[in-house]
Design a protein around this motif. Structure first.
Motif, PDB file in Angstrom:
ATOM      1  N   ASP A   1       0.024 -15.783  16.114  1.00  0.00           N
ATOM      2  CA  ASP A   1      -0.377 -14.890  17.193  1.00  0.00           C
ATOM      3  C   ASP A   1      -0.408 -13.436  16.732  1.00  0.00           C
ATOM      4  O   ASP A   1      -1.338 -12.691  17.054  1.00  0.00           O
ATOM      5  CB  ASP A   1       0.532 -15.055  18.407  1.00  0.00           C
ATOM      6  CG  ASP A   1       2.007 -14.832  18.096  1.00  0.00           C
ATOM      7  OD1 ASP A   1       2.437 -15.092  16.954  1.00  0.00           O
ATOM      8  OD2 ASP A   1       2.735 -14.398  19.012  1.00  0.00           O
ATOM      9  N   LYS A   2       0.567 -13.039  15.934  1.00  0.00           N
ATOM     10  CA  LYS A   2       0.590 -11.668  15.422  1.00  0.00           C
ATOM     11  C   LYS A   2      -0.497 -11.460  14.380  1.00  0.00           C
ATOM     12  O   LYS A   2      -1.113 -10.394  14.327  1.00  0.00           O
ATOM     13  CB  LYS A   2       1.966 -11.333  14.851  1.00  0.00           C
ATOM     14  CG  LYS A   2       3.019 -11.227  15.933  1.00  0.00           C
ATOM     15  CD  LYS A   2       4.370 -10.899  15.354  1.00  0.00           C
ATOM     16  CE  LYS A   2       5.400 -10.831  16.461  1.00  0.00           C
ATOM     17  NZ  LYS A   2       6.748 -10.536  15.958  1.00  0.00           N
ATOM     18  N   ALA A   3      -0.736 -12.470  13.560  1.00  0.00           N
ATOM     19  CA  ALA A   3      -1.830 -12.372  12.585  1.00  0.00           C
ATOM     20  C   ALA A   3      -3.157 -12.227  13.315  1.00  0.00           C
ATOM     21  O   ALA A   3      -4.019 -11.436  12.911  1.00  0.00           O
ATOM     22  CB  ALA A   3      -1.847 -13.593  11.669  1.00  0.00           C
ATOM     23  N   GLY A   4      -3.327 -12.961  14.418  1.00  0.00           N
ATOM     24  CA  GLY A   4      -4.542 -12.845  15.215  1.00  0.00           C
ATOM     25  C   GLY A   4      -4.720 -11.448  15.792  1.00  0.00           C
ATOM     26  O   GLY A   4      -5.836 -10.918  15.823  1.00  0.00           O
ATOM     27  N   ALA A   5      -3.620 -10.848  16.245  1.00  0.00           N
ATOM     28  CA  ALA A   5      -3.685  -9.484  16.783  1.00  0.00           C
ATOM     29  C   ALA A   5      -4.087  -8.495  15.694  1.00  0.00           C
ATOM     30  O   ALA A   5      -4.870  -7.570  15.932  1.00  0.00           O
ATOM     31  CB  ALA A   5      -2.346  -9.090  17.392  1.00  0.00           C
ATOM     32  N   VAL A   6      -3.582  -8.704  14.486  1.00  0.00           N
ATOM     33  CA  VAL A   6      -3.940  -7.838  13.362  1.00  0.00           C
ATOM     34  C   VAL A   6      -5.425  -7.998  13.034  1.00  0.00           C
ATOM     35  O   VAL A   6      -6.130  -7.008  12.798  1.00  0.00           O
ATOM     36  CB  VAL A   6      -3.067  -8.149  12.126  1.00  0.00           C
ATOM     37  CG1 VAL A   6      -3.601  -7.473  10.886  1.00  0.00           C
ATOM     38  CG2 VAL A   6      -1.632  -7.735  12.374  1.00  0.00           C
ATOM     39  N   ILE A   7      -5.905  -9.226  13.039  1.00  0.00           N
ATOM     40  CA  ILE A   7      -7.320  -9.463  12.751  1.00  0.00           C
ATOM     41  C   ILE A   7      -8.187  -8.805  13.824  1.00  0.00           C
ATOM     42  O   ILE A   7      -9.236  -8.225  13.509  1.00  0.00           O
ATOM     43  CB  ILE A   7      -7.600 -10.970  12.603  1.00  0.00           C
ATOM     44  CG1 ILE A   7      -6.924 -11.475  11.323  1.00  0.00           C
ATOM     45  CG2 ILE A   7      -9.099 -11.259  12.578  1.00  0.00           C
ATOM     46  CD1 ILE A   7      -6.899 -12.979  11.177  1.00  0.00           C
TER      47      ILE A   7
ATOM     48  N   ASP B   1     -18.075  -0.587   8.329  1.00  0.00           N
ATOM     49  CA  ASP B   1     -17.216  -0.464   7.156  1.00  0.00           C
ATOM     50  C   ASP B   1     -16.035  -1.426   7.280  1.00  0.00           C
ATOM     51  O   ASP B   1     -15.493  -1.628   8.358  1.00  0.00           O
ATOM     52  CB  ASP B   1     -16.675   0.961   7.032  1.00  0.00           C
ATOM     53  CG  ASP B   1     -17.761   1.980   6.765  1.00  0.00           C
ATOM     54  OD1 ASP B   1     -18.767   1.618   6.125  1.00  0.00           O
ATOM     55  OD2 ASP B   1     -17.610   3.135   7.203  1.00  0.00           O
ATOM     56  N   TYR B   2     -15.674  -2.023   6.177  1.00  0.00           N
ATOM     57  CA  TYR B   2     -14.491  -2.887   6.081  1.00  0.00           C
ATOM     58  C   TYR B   2     -14.588  -4.151   6.929  1.00  0.00           C
ATOM     59  O   TYR B   2     -13.578  -4.798   7.190  1.00  0.00           O
ATOM     60  CB  TYR B   2     -13.208  -2.116   6.426  1.00  0.00           C
ATOM     61  CG  TYR B   2     -13.147  -0.788   5.758  1.00  0.00           C
ATOM     62  CD1 TYR B   2     -12.950  -0.695   4.386  1.00  0.00           C
ATOM     63  CD2 TYR B   2     -13.363   0.391   6.469  1.00  0.00           C
ATOM     64  CE1 TYR B   2     -12.933   0.529   3.743  1.00  0.00           C
ATOM     65  CE2 TYR B   2     -13.348   1.622   5.832  1.00  0.00           C
ATOM     66  CZ  TYR B   2     -13.137   1.687   4.479  1.00  0.00           C
ATOM     67  OH  TYR B   2     -13.130   2.899   3.861  1.00  0.00           O
ATOM     68  N   ALA B   3     -15.774  -4.528   7.355  1.00  0.00           N
ATOM     69  CA  ALA B   3     -15.932  -5.723   8.193  1.00  0.00           C
ATOM     70  C   ALA B   3     -15.455  -6.980   7.479  1.00  0.00           C
ATOM     71  O   ALA B   3     -14.924  -7.892   8.114  1.00  0.00           O
ATOM     72  CB  ALA B   3     -17.393  -5.879   8.613  1.00  0.00           C
ATOM     73  N   TYR B   4     -15.603  -7.028   6.178  1.00  0.00           N
ATOM     74  CA  TYR B   4     -15.194  -8.216   5.423  1.00  0.00           C
ATOM     75  C   TYR B   4     -13.681  -8.390   5.392  1.00  0.00           C
ATOM     76  O   TYR B   4     -13.187  -9.476   5.109  1.00  0.00           O
ATOM     77  CB  TYR B   4     -15.756  -8.183   4.001  1.00  0.00           C
ATOM     78  CG  TYR B   4     -15.309  -6.990   3.191  1.00  0.00           C
ATOM     79  CD1 TYR B   4     -14.213  -7.076   2.352  1.00  0.00           C
ATOM     80  CD2 TYR B   4     -15.982  -5.774   3.279  1.00  0.00           C
ATOM     81  CE1 TYR B   4     -13.786  -5.997   1.617  1.00  0.00           C
ATOM     82  CE2 TYR B   4     -15.568  -4.683   2.537  1.00  0.00           C
ATOM     83  CZ  TYR B   4     -14.477  -4.791   1.708  1.00  0.00           C
ATOM     84  OH  TYR B   4     -14.066  -3.703   0.999  1.00  0.00           O
ATOM     85  N   TYR B   5     -12.911  -7.356   5.702  1.00  0.00           N
ATOM     86  CA  TYR B   5     -11.449  -7.497   5.714  1.00  0.00           C
ATOM     87  C   TYR B   5     -11.011  -8.550   6.735  1.00  0.00           C
ATOM     88  O   TYR B   5     -10.096  -9.312   6.481  1.00  0.00           O
ATOM     89  CB  TYR B   5     -10.768  -6.169   6.043  1.00  0.00           C
ATOM     90  CG  TYR B   5     -10.671  -5.206   4.885  1.00  0.00           C
ATOM     91  CD1 TYR B   5     -11.499  -5.292   3.773  1.00  0.00           C
ATOM     92  CD2 TYR B   5      -9.747  -4.175   4.909  1.00  0.00           C
ATOM     93  CE1 TYR B   5     -11.398  -4.399   2.728  1.00  0.00           C
ATOM     94  CE2 TYR B   5      -9.641  -3.281   3.854  1.00  0.00           C
ATOM     95  CZ  TYR B   5     -10.468  -3.393   2.766  1.00  0.00           C
ATOM     96  OH  TYR B   5     -10.354  -2.509   1.739  1.00  0.00           O
ATOM     97  N   ALA B   6     -11.653  -8.567   7.900  1.00  0.00           N
ATOM     98  CA  ALA B   6     -11.297  -9.563   8.904  1.00  0.00           C
ATOM     99  C   ALA B   6     -11.627 -10.966   8.423  1.00  0.00           C
ATOM    100  O   ALA B   6     -10.959 -11.935   8.766  1.00  0.00           O
ATOM    101  CB  ALA B   6     -12.017  -9.269  10.215  1.00  0.00           C
TER     102      ALA B   6
END
Length: 79
Positions: free
Chosen positions: A53-59, A70-75
């Protein structure tokens, strides 16, 4: 360098405290690149702890940071 240390220490309580400080600093400075790299490191941190759940919030935060393109590939590479 502090973001790299956070990624290295993924899963530690010390990493969480450092993350809060780094998030505030990078946001206040308005440095999107630093914010994006920090959020990516936090995604790994939460993945190590099994906190989906926290990883999802970060994503979600990564996607918001990438709304300009910019940085779209990070997700996409976040766990």
């Amino acid at each position: 360098m502090r973001i790299a240390a956070l990624a290295r220490d993924a899963g530690t309580l010390r990493g969480r405290e450092a993350a809060r400080d780094l998030r505030a600093e990078s946001h206040d400075a308005g440095i999107t690149a630093a914010e994006a790299v920090l959020e990516l490191a936090l995604a790994f941190h939460h993945a190590v702890l099994g906190e989906e759940d926290k990883a999802g919030a970060v994503i979600d935060r990564l996607r918001e940071l990438a709304r300009t393109g910019d940085y779209a590939y990070y997700a996409d590479i976040a766990p």
